[in-house]
Design a protein around this motif. Sequence first.
Motif, short mmCIF file in Angstrom:
data_model
loop_
_atom_site.label_atom_id
_atom_site.label_comp_id
_atom_site.label_asym_id
_atom_site.label_seq_id
_atom_site.Cartn_x
_atom_site.Cartn_y
_atom_site.Cartn_z
N UNK A 251 -21.29 106.76 0.16
CA UNK A 251 -20.64 107.64 -0.82
C UNK A 251 -21.63 108.13 -1.86
N UNK A 252 -22.51 107.27 -2.34
CA UNK A 252 -23.42 107.67 -3.41
C UNK A 252 -24.53 108.62 -2.93
N UNK A 253 -24.81 108.62 -1.62
CA UNK A 253 -25.84 109.54 -1.12
C UNK A 253 -25.24 110.78 -0.47
N UNK A 254 -23.92 110.82 -0.28
CA UNK A 254 -23.27 111.94 0.41
C UNK A 254 -23.43 113.24 -0.38
N UNK A 255 -23.81 114.30 0.31
CA UNK A 255 -23.91 115.63 -0.30
C UNK A 255 -23.00 116.62 0.43
N UNK A 256 -21.97 116.10 1.04
CA UNK A 256 -20.94 116.89 1.70
C UNK A 256 -19.60 116.31 1.30
N UNK A 257 -18.64 117.15 0.94
CA UNK A 257 -17.36 116.66 0.41
C UNK A 257 -16.59 115.84 1.44
N UNK A 258 -16.61 116.23 2.69
CA UNK A 258 -15.88 115.47 3.71
C UNK A 258 -16.58 114.13 3.96
N UNK A 259 -17.91 114.14 3.96
CA UNK A 259 -18.64 112.88 4.10
C UNK A 259 -18.32 111.96 2.92
N UNK A 260 -18.28 112.51 1.72
CA UNK A 260 -17.89 111.75 0.54
C UNK A 260 -16.49 111.17 0.72
N UNK A 261 -15.56 112.01 1.21
CA UNK A 261 -14.17 111.57 1.40
C UNK A 261 -14.07 110.46 2.44
N UNK A 262 -14.83 110.56 3.53
CA UNK A 262 -14.78 109.54 4.59
C UNK A 262 -15.19 108.18 4.02
N UNK A 263 -16.30 108.15 3.29
CA UNK A 263 -16.75 106.88 2.70
C UNK A 263 -15.78 106.40 1.62
N UNK A 264 -15.23 107.33 0.86
CA UNK A 264 -14.24 106.99 -0.18
C UNK A 264 -13.05 106.27 0.44
N UNK A 265 -12.53 106.82 1.54
CA UNK A 265 -11.37 106.22 2.21
C UNK A 265 -11.72 104.89 2.86
N UNK A 266 -12.88 104.81 3.50
CA UNK A 266 -13.25 103.56 4.18
C UNK A 266 -13.45 102.42 3.19
N UNK A 267 -13.86 102.73 1.96
CA UNK A 267 -13.99 101.67 0.95
C UNK A 267 -12.63 101.04 0.64
N UNK A 268 -11.59 101.86 0.68
CA UNK A 268 -10.23 101.34 0.44
C UNK A 268 -9.84 100.37 1.55
N UNK A 269 -10.13 100.75 2.78
CA UNK A 269 -9.78 99.90 3.92
C UNK A 269 -10.52 98.57 3.85
N UNK A 270 -11.83 98.61 3.60
CA UNK A 270 -12.61 97.39 3.54
C UNK A 270 -12.15 96.45 2.45
N UNK A 271 -11.91 96.98 1.25
CA UNK A 271 -11.49 96.11 0.15
C UNK A 271 -10.07 95.59 0.35
N UNK A 272 -9.21 96.36 1.01
CA UNK A 272 -7.86 95.87 1.33
C UNK A 272 -7.92 94.57 2.13
N UNK A 273 -8.77 94.53 3.14
CA UNK A 273 -8.86 93.34 3.98
C UNK A 273 -9.53 92.18 3.25
N UNK A 274 -10.47 92.47 2.35
CA UNK A 274 -11.09 91.40 1.56
C UNK A 274 -10.04 90.73 0.66
N UNK A 275 -9.24 91.55 -0.04
CA UNK A 275 -8.24 90.98 -0.96
C UNK A 275 -7.14 90.27 -0.18
N UNK A 276 -6.66 90.90 0.89
CA UNK A 276 -5.57 90.30 1.66
C UNK A 276 -6.01 89.05 2.41
N UNK A 277 -7.23 89.03 2.91
CA UNK A 277 -7.68 87.92 3.73
C UNK A 277 -8.24 86.75 2.97
#
Length: 501
Positions: free
Chosen positions: A122-148
């Motif tokens: 996300x911090x190196x992305x210079x394309x909005x969709x690339x930024x969005x993909x990493x933004x969304x995947x961070x939500x998924x990863x942290x969801x499993x960390x908190x739930x698990x």
Amino acid sequence: MLSVITFLPLLVCAILLLLPRALSARAYIQVWIATAAVDLALVVALWTGFDPGEGMQYQQRVRWIPGAGVGYHVGVDGLSLPLVALTCLLFLAVAVYSLKERQRVRSYVCLFLFLQTVSLGLFVAQDLILFFVFFDLSIVGMFFVIAGWGHGERGRAAALKFFLYTFIGSLALLLGFIGLYLAAEPHTFDLVDLTRANPLAGRGAYAGLVLLAIGVGLAIKTPTVPFHTWLPPAHTDAPAAGSAILAGILLKMGAYGFVRIAMPLLPGSWRQYALVIVVVGAVSVVYGALVALAQTDFKRMIAYTSVNHMGYVVLAVGAAGTLAGTDAQARSLAVTGAVTQMVSHGLITGALFLLSGVLYDRGRTYAIDAYSGLAAHTPRFAGVTAVAAFASLGIPGFSGFIAEFQIFTGSLASRTVATAIALTGILLTAALFLRALRSMFLGVPRLPQSIPTGGISDLERTETVPTVTLLAVALVIGVVPRWLLDVIEPASRTVIELVAR
């Protein structure tokens, strides 16, 4: 180089998942430590070759979805490089802290390696969709960390609330990105091309709606009042390592989005609604500190200070959009302070959340009133926690003072009243930390009944090394800030020039 730094943790994660379960729990953590250390070394090499005056560097462009104007475009400048370095350092600290983890360790390590890749991406992305993909995947990863690895059923409920809130924010963000894409001629999601074209200049209400969508998505992630309610349960019921990454890295994604996307791509609307942004920031500062002062749970108190500290960032970027009554130097100083605050908050609050995990490991509770006189039993723990608390309240000598001094100096000329109100947040933060320190570490020794008769143990090496390292870096920034500010300031001036066009 950037692609190697970004995807190295994900590559190691894939290897660990493909290999049979032949490693011990400690060996999995050691692989994670080695990966994070290599990533940090590569970032240091990147930093030494970085020229602050050259703008975006280490760029790589690859056609990805050319028909939709989407590409794999990465690069770093003075806004993103400090956050890339913070990400690698904090993940390394969390890896060392996790050496004591014994529950489903392979999955635990792979999730954090995955989170490291999406955070760096996300911090190196210079394309909005690339930024969005990493933004969304961070939500998924942290969801499993908190739930698990969170606190039982409460952890799973907190994970669900976190996911729903932040996913709704990501949908709003995507709508805003599509609005930018449709306004551009030719249509593109490339950040560099969009910044150069300024496609929403003179678009009035349309530009305002795009800013609203992007602003809401980023404000939920930051988080600011009134979009902050997902944060306290997510922090309180997450494992300490998850809380450190959530506060230290994931919250910065929203704040970074303001200076990387909203300000340069929507300059007219940013100037038009600067006062609203400033008010949101000032309210977040005071509200976060007042609610933190009322907490009886140590970890929940730290969570609300994140609302307070990120409010300073929003105040600064809002003030930077106010052209009347100020000059470019003051506005640039506010943006520099905002980026410095992101780095400072990641270091100090990351250390505080790791220390809250130490408290829970010993006493099985975060309740402040359950402890008294801990300094007599755990002098190292008391000392490190006290240093982290004073660093968090912005005492001179630490990074927080450098950041807040720049924010207040840059914001005071254009938004005097709001900045003066926000200044009270420093007093409230001092009050809440001093109250907690007095209650927990001073007075007649008293420990929770869950602690064995033998007493409470002090900080272990795997707890001392990561927390002290994070605070040491905050100290270096506070005493010798030039090496960091020299990187940030040219990029801040560029943002101010873009906002003023």
